[in-house]
Write a protein that holds these residues in place. Structure first.
Motif, short mmCIF file in Angstrom:
data_model
loop_
_atom_site.label_atom_id
_atom_site.label_comp_id
_atom_site.label_asym_id
_atom_site.label_seq_id
_atom_site.Cartn_x
_atom_site.Cartn_y
_atom_site.Cartn_z
N ALA A 121 0.77 -1.03 -0.14
CA ALA A 121 0.15 -0.06 0.13
C ALA A 121 0.89 1.29 -0.04
O ALA A 121 0.47 2.33 -0.69
CB ALA A 121 -0.96 0.05 1.07
N LEU A 122 1.93 1.40 0.76
CA LEU A 122 2.90 2.41 0.85
C LEU A 122 3.52 2.69 -0.45
O LEU A 122 3.82 3.62 -0.81
CB LEU A 122 3.71 2.12 2.11
CG LEU A 122 3.35 2.16 3.36
CD1 LEU A 122 4.06 1.87 4.40
CD2 LEU A 122 2.30 3.67 3.72
N ASP A 123 4.10 1.31 -1.04
CA ASP A 123 4.77 1.80 -2.35
C ASP A 123 3.97 2.10 -3.41
O ASP A 123 4.32 2.97 -4.12
CB ASP A 123 5.52 0.28 -2.77
CG ASP A 123 6.86 0.09 -2.10
OD1 ASP A 123 7.21 0.91 -1.34
OD2 ASP A 123 7.39 -0.93 -2.39
N VAL A 124 2.72 1.77 -3.49
CA VAL A 124 1.87 2.12 -4.40
C VAL A 124 1.45 3.64 -4.32
O VAL A 124 1.60 4.54 -5.27
CB VAL A 124 0.50 1.39 -4.63
CG1 VAL A 124 -0.39 1.97 -5.47
CG2 VAL A 124 0.88 -0.01 -5.24
N SER A 125 1.34 4.08 -2.87
CA SER A 125 0.99 5.56 -2.72
C SER A 125 2.18 6.35 -3.00
O SER A 125 1.98 7.53 -3.49
CB SER A 125 0.80 5.58 -1.08
OG SER A 125 -0.11 4.42 -0.70
N LYS A 126 3.35 5.79 -2.78
CA LYS A 126 4.82 6.65 -3.15
C LYS A 126 4.67 6.85 -4.85
O LYS A 126 4.83 7.92 -4.94
CB LYS A 126 5.78 5.66 -2.79
CG LYS A 126 7.29 6.41 -3.05
CD LYS A 126 8.28 5.69 -2.68
CE LYS A 126 9.16 5.18 -3.99
NZ LYS A 126 9.90 4.18 -3.33
N SER A 127 4.06 5.91 -5.53
CA SER A 127 4.24 6.12 -6.93
C SER A 127 3.10 7.20 -7.42
O SER A 127 3.01 7.58 -8.77
CB SER A 127 4.39 4.92 -7.87
OG SER A 127 3.45 4.02 -7.51
N ILE A 128 2.07 7.13 -6.36
CA ILE A 128 0.98 7.82 -6.95
C ILE A 128 0.97 9.50 -6.38
O ILE A 128 0.56 10.32 -7.20
CB ILE A 128 -0.51 7.47 -6.30
CG1 ILE A 128 -0.45 6.02 -7.08
CG2 ILE A 128 -1.73 8.39 -6.57
CD1 ILE A 128 -1.89 5.20 -6.12
N PHE A 129 1.34 9.87 -5.24
CA PHE A 129 1.56 11.24 -4.76
C PHE A 129 2.93 11.76 -5.18
O PHE A 129 3.98 11.48 -4.43
CB PHE A 129 1.09 10.95 -3.16
CG PHE A 129 -0.28 10.45 -2.80
CD1 PHE A 129 -1.28 11.12 -3.18
CD2 PHE A 129 -0.49 9.19 -2.43
CE1 PHE A 129 -2.57 10.76 -3.13
CE2 PHE A 129 -1.68 8.85 -2.27
CZ PHE A 129 -2.63 9.66 -2.63
N VAL A 141 -0.67 7.17 8.07
CA VAL A 141 0.73 7.27 7.36
C VAL A 141 0.56 7.63 5.98
O VAL A 141 1.40 8.55 5.50
CB VAL A 141 1.26 5.84 7.58
CG1 VAL A 141 2.62 6.02 6.52
CG2 VAL A 141 1.47 5.44 8.95
N ILE A 142 -0.31 7.07 5.25
CA ILE A 142 -0.42 7.43 3.76
C ILE A 142 -0.96 9.11 3.84
O ILE A 142 -0.12 9.51 2.94
CB ILE A 142 -1.58 6.68 2.99
CG1 ILE A 142 -1.02 5.30 2.77
CG2 ILE A 142 -1.76 7.12 1.62
CD1 ILE A 142 -2.09 4.37 2.30
N GLY A 143 -1.72 9.43 4.66
CA GLY A 143 -2.35 10.84 4.35
C GLY A 143 -1.38 11.69 4.74
O GLY A 143 -1.20 12.76 4.13
#
Lengths: 298, 123, 228
Positions: free
Chosen positions: A96-104, A141-143
């Motif tokens: 989830a964090l890796d994907v978020s990293k590439s999105i934001f 964490v994502i937010g």
């Protein structure tokens, strides 16, 4: 200052139900907003429209000056963490964090790592198997690590204990000071966050009933207590949001008058004055509406 | 967190009072630098804009002044100014209230003076 | 573009669904059939439909993908178009992967005379009658068509929910029944069969392409108005 969100006469209705009714407001850049109100007041619906997850029935909605729907300029600047945020079944936290990293675009890897330590998150554990609190922590964490210019948290703390919630507020403020951005916190736990908020929006039954600076709101009301007859006399011509009889006594919460002399008037007539917290005020305004009187301007 | 934040009153007023207290008690002597609004925000867990409002309140009253690009400092004569202001508030908040309460209980002015004496001895 | 790569990553995190599970299914089925072919006599050819298991799997993967990943993607402020394009790319990559695998094993099977046991698992008469390129194209089209049909169903479900699914199924059944009735009534079955018989496998596969395109357009239309 440029407005981050501009909403004009927004409506969202489902078959027999008006979720949002003629709502208009504007949010300025780099402020922390509190979006308060009871369950079902329309807060989540409103935020979902702002993020183009659902569509308005009518009205005008601008985010960063443009319509958000299918707009990469707008959406790439938004991170919306909601209580019911879904993740793919097989994902672990790291996924989830890796994907978020590439999105934001503004994602901060070091910040996300330190947050993971703060919240004691097991990176390799599947999200499906996390406790409710851990699941909430992943959203937090994502937010935070997304550092999105518009970051929205919708009841992000379900299942988190008081310590972890405190941690969330601390990290939010520390990072906000370093990297100012527009934050919307939708919450029930008003007492916990009220000091963090700069501006307050209160929704009730699909309508926006308060759109005010937090500091103004904090000084807006007070409670007087005393003999019922004396209190009643004092209340004449004032906007009363709540009253609670107790034996021969009456306790009433009133909105300050413009000139601010009413507190002196109350002490003069021997009434006891106590402050009203933001939480109490919001509760009074959203539950005791039938008792609300019109302001009687002379 | 300090037990500062009382949610029923504007926080910026409370921040201003905090700084004033520090000036009176000598924690912030004249010409000393006041913590930045961000430091206030982090320490008291409040919004930096609110902290700034509190600090600006004191700037308007001439108790603090701004050095461009450096920060906020305690102005000369700030302590006297704050104490004068507090004396006024003391009169309004304590003396007037006390006299009113005394009236209610039927305490005469002489008895009140007596009580003040006793209170002083007990210190 | 950046966002599409985000979607690719989002899907690719699930290597199990896209690669491992279908590969396991394929080779497990192959293993069983190979064992059986060793046990029975080598005198005659052994035909199996084991390869259809992967096709069915890809169909199912198409059906579940939107439900699994769309709410997350939209929740992470990804545009619907980016989600769509990313998903189409990943479906295409997966199809290409299994097409290559089957193509390769088909050639091996042919060279080894059915793994020495006259087993036909990857290589069939008629299906593999065309040139090498045609054999490749045939499977590619078959996989894409199957995946995007599943994807269409999945997008439709996302757009119209359970009620819509029920309604859609009813309408589909109704139309299907009418069509079959009409075919029967006008006795055109024979000409349909002869049409199939008169075309090569790859020619028939080409006929699937406009359908595949329709599925794609349909899916996009659904997803554009889908909410979470």
């Amino acid at each position: 200052m440029k407005n981050v969100i501009e909403v004009k006469q927004l409506n969202k209705s489902y078959e027999k139900f008006n979720a949002i009714h003629d709502t208009s407001f504007a949010l300025q850049a780099n402020k922390i907003y509190g979006l308060l109100g009871r369950n079902g007041a329309g807060k989540t619906t409103l935020m979902k429209m702002i993020t183009a997850q659902i569509f308005p029935t009518s009205g005008d909605l601008k985010v960063f000056g443009e319509g958000p729907y299918e707009n990469a300029n707008v959406l790439s600047q938004i991170c919306f963490i909601k209580e019911s945020q879904k993740y793919p079944d097989h994902y672990n936290i790291l996924d989830a964090l890796d994907v978020s990293k590439s999105i934001f675009p503004n994602w901060d890897v070091n910040f996300s790592r330190s947050l993971i330590k703060d919240f004691n998150l097991p990176l390799k554990r599947r999200i499906k198997k996390l406790s409710r609190g851990m699941l909430s922590a992943v959203g937090i964490v994502i937010g935070l690590a997304s550092r999105a210019p518009l970051t929205i948290f919708d009841e992000p703390y379900l299942g988190l204990d008081a310590v972890s919630r405190g941690l969330f507020y601390d990290r939010l403020m520390e990072d906000y000071v370093e990297h100012p951005r527009t934050v919307i916190l939708s919450t029930h736990l008003i007492d916990e966050v009220s000091s963090l908020l700069e501006h307050i929006l209160v929704m009730d039954n699909g309508k926006l009933i308060i759109d005010q600076d937090a500091e103004e709101l904090r000084g807006k009301a007070f409670t007087v207590t005393g003999q019922a007859s004396k209190v009643e006399a004092f209340l004449i011509g004032k906007e009363t949001v709540h009253r609670e009889p107790f034996g021969g006594l009456l306790s009433a919460t009133v909105i300050h008058s413009e000139n601010g002399s009413d507190q002196k008037q109350a002490t003069a007539s021997g009434l006891e004055i106590s402050p009203v917290s933001l939480q109490q005020l919001v509760v009074h305004l959203t539950s005791g509406r039938s008792e609300q009187k019109e302001v009687n301007t002379k | 967190m300090k037990n500062l934040i009382d949610d029923g009153r504007p926080i910026f007023v409370q921040i201003a009072e905090r700084i004033e207290d520090d000036i009176i008690e000598g924690g912030l002597p004249e010409e000393a630098q006041v913590p930045s609004t961000n430091q206030f925000a982090a320490f008291y867990k409040i919004n930096p804009a609110t902290a700034a409002k509190g600090v600006n309140l004191l700037v308007d009253e001439g108790i603090l002044y701004k050095k461009r690009g450096i920060g906020m400092f305690v102005a000369g004569g700030a302590r006297t100014k704050v104490i004068e202001k507090r004396k006024e508030q003391f009169f309004d908040e304590y003396v007037v209230t006390m006299i009113r309460e005394a009236e209610k209980l039927g305490i005469t002015a002489d008895q009140l003076m007596d009580m003040i004496q006793r209170g002083d001895n007990k210190r | 573009m950046n966002r599409i790569s985000g979607v690719l990553k989002l899907h690719y995190r699930d290597k199990w669904s896209w690669i491992y599970i279908p590969a396991i299914i394929l080779f497990f089925s192959f293993g069983v059939n190979l064992t059986v072919s060793f046990l029975v006599s080598n005198q005659e050819d052994l035909y199996t439909g084991g390869i259809s298991s992967v096709v069915i799997y890809i169909f199912v993967a198409g059906i579940i993908v939107v439900g699994k990943t769309f709410p997350f993607a939209i929740g992470m402020s990804i545009r619907r178009i980016d989600y769509f394009i990313g998903s189409v790319i990943i479906g295409t990559i997966s199809s290409a992967f299994f097409t290559s695998l089957i193509f390769l094993f088909a050639q091996l099977e042919k060279q080894t005379n059915g793994w020495g046991t006259r087993l036909h698992f990857f290589y069939f008469p008629y299906v593999n009658d065309g040139t090498l390129l045609e054999q490749f194209i045939l499977y590619m089209i078959l996989f894409l068509n199957t995946f995007f049909l599943g994807f269409l169903i999945s997008s439709y479900a996302r757009r119209f929910g359970r009620k819509g699914m029920f309604l859609g199924a009813m309408v589909f059944l109704l139309i299907g029944s009418i069509v079959i009735f009409l075919l029967h009534h006008f006795e055109v079955w024979g000409s349909i069969f002869s049409w199939f018989a008169s075309h090569t496998a790859v020619q028939i596969a080409y006929w699937l392409m406009p359908f595949t395109l329709l599925y794609l357009l349909g899916s996009y239309r659904m997803l554009r108005r889908a909410v979470i």
